[in-house]
Design a protein around this motif. Structure first.
Motif, mmCIF file in Angstrom:
data_model
loop_
_atom_site.group_PDB
_atom_site.id
_atom_site.type_symbol
_atom_site.label_atom_id
_atom_site.label_comp_id
_atom_site.label_asym_id
_atom_site.label_seq_id
_atom_site.Cartn_x
_atom_site.Cartn_y
_atom_site.Cartn_z
ATOM 1 N N ILE A 1 -3.137 -6.362 -32.616
ATOM 2 C CA ILE A 1 -2.063 -7.343 -32.290
ATOM 3 C C ILE A 1 -1.768 -7.178 -30.633
ATOM 4 O O ILE A 1 -1.242 -6.064 -30.431
ATOM 5 C CB ILE A 1 -0.908 -7.312 -32.926
ATOM 6 C CG1 ILE A 1 -1.223 -7.701 -34.488
ATOM 7 C CG2 ILE A 1 0.300 -8.541 -32.441
ATOM 8 C CD1 ILE A 1 -0.147 -7.495 -35.613
ATOM 9 N N ARG B 1 -8.888 -8.219 -30.244
ATOM 10 C CA ARG B 1 -7.633 -8.619 -31.154
ATOM 11 C C ARG B 1 -8.027 -9.497 -32.362
ATOM 12 O O ARG B 1 -8.903 -10.043 -32.319
ATOM 13 C CB ARG B 1 -6.903 -9.319 -30.160
ATOM 14 C CG ARG B 1 -6.350 -8.621 -28.697
ATOM 15 C CD ARG B 1 -5.971 -7.346 -29.061
ATOM 16 N NE ARG B 1 -5.278 -6.623 -27.887
ATOM 17 C CZ ARG B 1 -5.712 -5.769 -26.972
ATOM 18 N NH1 ARG B 1 -6.792 -5.366 -27.127
ATOM 19 N NH2 ARG B 1 -5.141 -5.303 -25.970
ATOM 20 N N GLU C 1 -6.125 -11.004 -36.233
ATOM 21 C CA GLU C 1 -5.560 -10.670 -37.624
ATOM 22 C C GLU C 1 -5.963 -11.560 -38.683
ATOM 23 O O GLU C 1 -5.584 -12.757 -38.818
ATOM 24 C CB GLU C 1 -3.813 -11.005 -37.698
ATOM 25 C CG GLU C 1 -3.358 -9.927 -37.029
ATOM 26 C CD GLU C 1 -1.761 -10.206 -37.201
ATOM 27 O OE1 GLU C 1 -1.166 -9.616 -38.304
ATOM 28 O OE2 GLU C 1 -1.219 -10.851 -36.378
#
Length: 171
Positions: A54, A150, A152
């Motif tokens: 993140i 990066r 998620e």
């Protein structure tokens, strides 16, 4: 290379973005430092992906079960849900600030559930203080941590190529 004061309490982490040197903090978290070194010496972290990264917060890795590329249980969709076959660790919370380069253990809602997953803070994350166990500090190579992809979850994630205790590597 950074001067390593105590090679038994330092890690050399080779990532797909470059090397990172982590100074271990055994006085702060002896159980967690012991576990990280044990897993590193077993080669458990070699090939493990950074599954949750993140921007402005942290890069998480260390799922040696589902996050180990090439491992028998590797599953990118489950990376972050596993740990090692060793028992979970009792929390060793401290007043150490979660600042840039801090290495801390990931866990579930249970404070005593840390096992093998950890994260490295990109920026100050003081709101985590006294809730997660700090066990190390990046002393060189933070620019390489900054380059980690990066996401998620992360698509085509960067990974730990190898994680070794400095004392185990010839100088």
């Amino acid at each position: 290379m950074a001067e390593i004061k105590d090679r038994e309490n330092a890690l050399i982490m080779e990532t797909t973005k470059g090397n990172v040197i982590i100074e271990l903090l055994p006085d702060l978290a002896p159980g967690h430092v012991g576990r990280i070194k044990e897993l590193a010496r077993e080669g458990a972290y070699d090939g493990v992906v950074f599954h949750r990264v993140i921007d402005g917060f942290m890069a998480q890795t260390g799922d040696v079960k589902f996050g180990k590329s090439g491992g028998k249980d590797f599953n990118p969709g489950r990376a972050g849900m596993g740990g090692s076959d060793k028992p979970d660790l009792k929390a060793e919370f401290s007043n150490m600030n979660h600042g840039r380069g801090t290495c801390s253990m990931a866990r579930s809602q249970n404070p005593n559930s840390a096992n093998s997953q950890f994260f490295i803070c990109f920026d100050d994350a003081g709101f985590l203080n006294r809730q997660y166990t700090v066990w190390g500090q990046v002393i060189e190579g933070m620019e390489n941590v900054d380059k980690i992809k990066r996401g998620e979850p992360v698509q085509d994630p960067d990974k730990i190529v190898s994680l070794k205790v400095a004392a185990d590597i010839a100088e």
